[in-house]
Design a protein around this motif. Structure first.
Motif, mmCIF file in Angstrom:
data_model
loop_
_atom_site.group_PDB
_atom_site.id
_atom_site.type_symbol
_atom_site.label_atom_id
_atom_site.label_comp_id
_atom_site.label_asym_id
_atom_site.label_seq_id
_atom_site.Cartn_x
_atom_site.Cartn_y
_atom_site.Cartn_z
ATOM 1 N N UNK A 58 0.838 -1.204 0.000
ATOM 2 C CA UNK A 58 0.000 0.000 0.000
ATOM 3 C C UNK A 58 0.868 1.247 0.000
ATOM 4 N N UNK A 59 0.458 2.234 -0.784
ATOM 5 C CA UNK A 59 1.120 3.534 -0.758
ATOM 6 C C UNK A 59 0.050 4.620 -0.746
ATOM 7 N N UNK A 60 0.448 5.783 -0.258
ATOM 8 C CA UNK A 60 -0.484 6.921 -0.253
ATOM 9 C C UNK A 60 0.176 8.089 -0.962
ATOM 10 N N UNK A 61 -0.586 8.771 -1.797
ATOM 11 C CA UNK A 61 -0.076 9.953 -2.489
ATOM 12 C C UNK A 61 -1.022 11.111 -2.233
ATOM 13 N N UNK A 62 -0.446 12.279 -1.995
ATOM 14 C CA UNK A 62 -1.265 13.470 -1.799
ATOM 15 C C UNK A 62 -1.526 14.117 -3.150
ATOM 16 N N UNK A 63 -2.789 14.340 -3.445
ATOM 17 C CA UNK A 63 -3.131 15.028 -4.693
ATOM 18 C C UNK A 63 -4.537 15.590 -4.588
ATOM 19 N N UNK A 64 -4.710 16.736 -5.222
ATOM 20 C CA UNK A 64 -6.047 17.288 -5.431
ATOM 21 C C UNK A 64 -6.502 16.764 -6.790
ATOM 22 N N UNK A 65 -7.572 15.960 -6.806
ATOM 23 C CA UNK A 65 -7.976 15.365 -8.090
ATOM 24 C C UNK A 65 -8.391 16.423 -9.122
ATOM 25 N N UNK A 66 -8.701 17.610 -8.649
ATOM 26 C CA UNK A 66 -9.078 18.677 -9.573
ATOM 27 C C UNK A 66 -7.863 19.338 -10.223
ATOM 28 N N UNK A 67 -6.677 18.884 -9.846
ATOM 29 C CA UNK A 67 -5.438 19.423 -10.411
ATOM 30 C C UNK A 67 -5.085 18.617 -11.675
ATOM 31 N N UNK A 68 -5.357 19.218 -12.810
ATOM 32 C CA UNK A 68 -5.202 18.554 -14.109
ATOM 33 C C UNK A 68 -3.788 18.006 -14.316
ATOM 34 N N UNK A 69 -2.772 18.811 -13.937
ATOM 35 C CA UNK A 69 -1.378 18.414 -14.171
ATOM 36 C C UNK A 69 -0.938 17.235 -13.288
ATOM 37 N N UNK A 70 -1.522 17.167 -12.114
ATOM 38 C CA UNK A 70 -1.065 16.182 -11.133
ATOM 39 C C UNK A 70 -1.483 14.746 -11.504
ATOM 40 N N UNK A 86 -3.768 -1.487 -12.871
ATOM 41 C CA UNK A 86 -4.810 -2.266 -13.551
ATOM 42 C C UNK A 86 -6.230 -1.824 -13.215
ATOM 43 N N UNK A 87 -6.371 -1.116 -12.097
ATOM 44 C CA UNK A 87 -7.714 -0.768 -11.603
ATOM 45 C C UNK A 87 -7.718 0.700 -11.183
ATOM 46 N N UNK A 88 -8.749 1.420 -11.588
ATOM 47 C CA UNK A 88 -8.966 2.794 -11.094
ATOM 48 C C UNK A 88 -10.356 2.868 -10.483
ATOM 49 N N UNK A 89 -10.436 3.309 -9.237
ATOM 50 C CA UNK A 89 -11.732 3.598 -8.606
ATOM 51 C C UNK A 89 -11.723 5.059 -8.185
ATOM 52 N N UNK A 90 -12.635 5.842 -8.751
ATOM 53 C CA UNK A 90 -12.628 7.294 -8.492
ATOM 54 C C UNK A 90 -13.658 7.629 -7.408
ATOM 55 N N UNK A 91 -13.197 7.592 -6.172
ATOM 56 C CA UNK A 91 -14.103 7.805 -5.029
ATOM 57 C C UNK A 91 -14.025 9.219 -4.452
ATOM 58 N N UNK A 92 -13.049 10.028 -4.866
ATOM 59 C CA UNK A 92 -12.947 11.386 -4.298
ATOM 60 C C UNK A 92 -14.176 12.186 -4.691
ATOM 61 N N UNK A 93 -14.742 12.873 -3.735
ATOM 62 C CA UNK A 93 -15.908 13.692 -4.049
ATOM 63 C C UNK A 93 -16.241 14.623 -2.900
ATOM 64 N N UNK A 94 -16.964 15.677 -3.247
ATOM 65 C CA UNK A 94 -17.408 16.652 -2.236
ATOM 66 C C UNK A 94 -18.846 17.051 -2.557
ATOM 67 N N UNK A 114 -14.148 18.951 -8.668
ATOM 68 C CA UNK A 114 -13.686 17.745 -7.954
ATOM 69 C C UNK A 114 -14.443 16.505 -8.457
ATOM 70 N N UNK A 115 -15.774 16.578 -8.465
ATOM 71 C CA UNK A 115 -16.565 15.367 -8.711
ATOM 72 C C UNK A 115 -16.565 14.970 -10.193
ATOM 73 N N UNK A 116 -16.624 15.950 -11.075
ATOM 74 C CA UNK A 116 -16.692 15.610 -12.513
ATOM 75 C C UNK A 116 -15.317 15.722 -13.185
ATOM 76 N N UNK A 117 -14.689 16.890 -13.096
ATOM 77 C CA UNK A 117 -13.387 17.031 -13.770
ATOM 78 C C UNK A 117 -12.342 16.130 -13.120
ATOM 79 N N UNK A 118 -12.403 15.977 -11.795
ATOM 80 C CA UNK A 118 -11.448 15.084 -11.113
ATOM 81 C C UNK A 118 -11.579 13.659 -11.625
#
Ligand SMILES: NC(=O)c1ccc[n+]([C@@H]2O[C@H](COP(=O)([O-])OP(=O)(O)OC[C@H]3O[C@@H](n4cnc5c(N)ncnc54)[C@H](O)[C@@H]3O)[C@@H](O)[C@H]2O)c1
Length: 248
Positions: A58-70, A86-94, A114-118
């Motif tokens: 397990x690893x953790x990375x800090x990122x704002x999903x709304x940050x296009x470049x990141x 292999x798997x992406x689950x997009x659970x970040x939301x506000x 955050x919810x759509x563009x992220x």
């Protein structure tokens, strides 16, 4: 032997609620997991230990999903740290609830960002990886309120409806690369997000649920994991509610 042995998952919003449950459940089924969250750091330590206790890396990375470049940087870092993706689950939301006549431009934009563009940024960042390897599972997180609308949530309902359109279009674009793309649409689930609702709004939400109880993050995670397994290999472009019948 877990069904997801040898797989690496990236879970946005993994430091709370549904994202944490998804990260843990994917790990329980054998996947190594990267949690990506604006609050990763101290908050992530306990979650990483819990994932590792399932025998996964397990690893953790800090990122704002709304940050296009990141987003592409995060995807590259996860591949580097865990040796693949292999798997992406997009659970970040506000949510930033307000009736339209009181909603500020900032409340509208924050939720769309955050919810759509992220969701878009992370799907776009993994798409070349999944196309190249001709394998991948993407699970986006919408909401029943993206299907039915909700008083006080024009921003959230629009973003979550947008996630459904994105999911269906992307399922068509990635199908020939053997990538499954599906959305889950939770109803009222007990998480820090819903704990912040006024008590009467929470009671009203639970009263709508024919099964008579609020959902748990684990109820959503079970479906997300299933959609990431080969048992769900013939399901794509689907939106599946996990809501105890709240929106039938
Ligand atoms: N709880 C519910 O009843 C419910 C119902 C339907 C849909 N959902 C959706 O499920 C998802 C998870 O919700 P939850 O209830 O677990 O919420 P939560 O608030 O408990 O967790 C959300 C996580 O996302 C992270 N996050 C927020 N903004 C971010 C950003 N800009 N970049 C990166 N990370 C960010 C937060 O730090 C947090 O860890 C959300 O998309 C939410 O809209 C929740």
């Amino acid at each position: 032997m877990g069904e997801l042995d040898g797989k690496v998952a990236l879970v946005t919003g993994g430091c709370s609620g549904i994202g944490t449950a998804v990260a843990l459940d994917l790990a329980r089924h054998g996947a190594d997991v990267a949690i990506v969250d604006i609050l990763a750091g101290e908050a992530a330590k306990e979650i990483l230990s819990a994932i590792e206790a399932q025998g996964a890396r397990a690893v953790a990375l800090t990122a704002d999903v709304a940050d296009r470049q990141r987003a592409p940087q995060v995807v590259a870092e996860v591949q580097e740290m865990l040796g693949g993706l292999h798997i992406l689950a997009t659970c970040a939301g506000i949510n930033r609830d307000a009736v339209i006549w009181k909603m500020s431009p900032e409340e509208w934009e924050a939720v769309i960002d955050v919810d759509l563009s992220g969701t878009f940024f992370y799907c776009q960042a993994v798409a070349p990886v999944f196309r190249e390897q001709r394998y991948g599972k993407i699970v986006t997180v919408s909401s029943i309120n993206g299907l039915r609308g909700k008083f006080g949530q024009v921003n959230y309902a629009a973003a979550k409806a947008g996630v459904i359109g994105l999911t269906k279009a992307l399922a068509k674009e990635l199908a020939h690369s053997h990538v499954n793309v599906n959305a889950v649409a939770p109803g009222f689930i007990l998480t820090p997000m819903t704990a912040a609702m006024p008590p009467e709004a929470r009671e009203a939400a639970v009263a709508e649920i024919p099964l008579g109880r609020p959902g748990s993050p684990e109820d959503v995670a079970a479906l997300v994991t299933f959609l990431c397994t080969e048992r769900a290999r013939h399901i794509t472009g689907e939106v599946i509610k996990v809501d105890g019948g709240q929106y039938i």
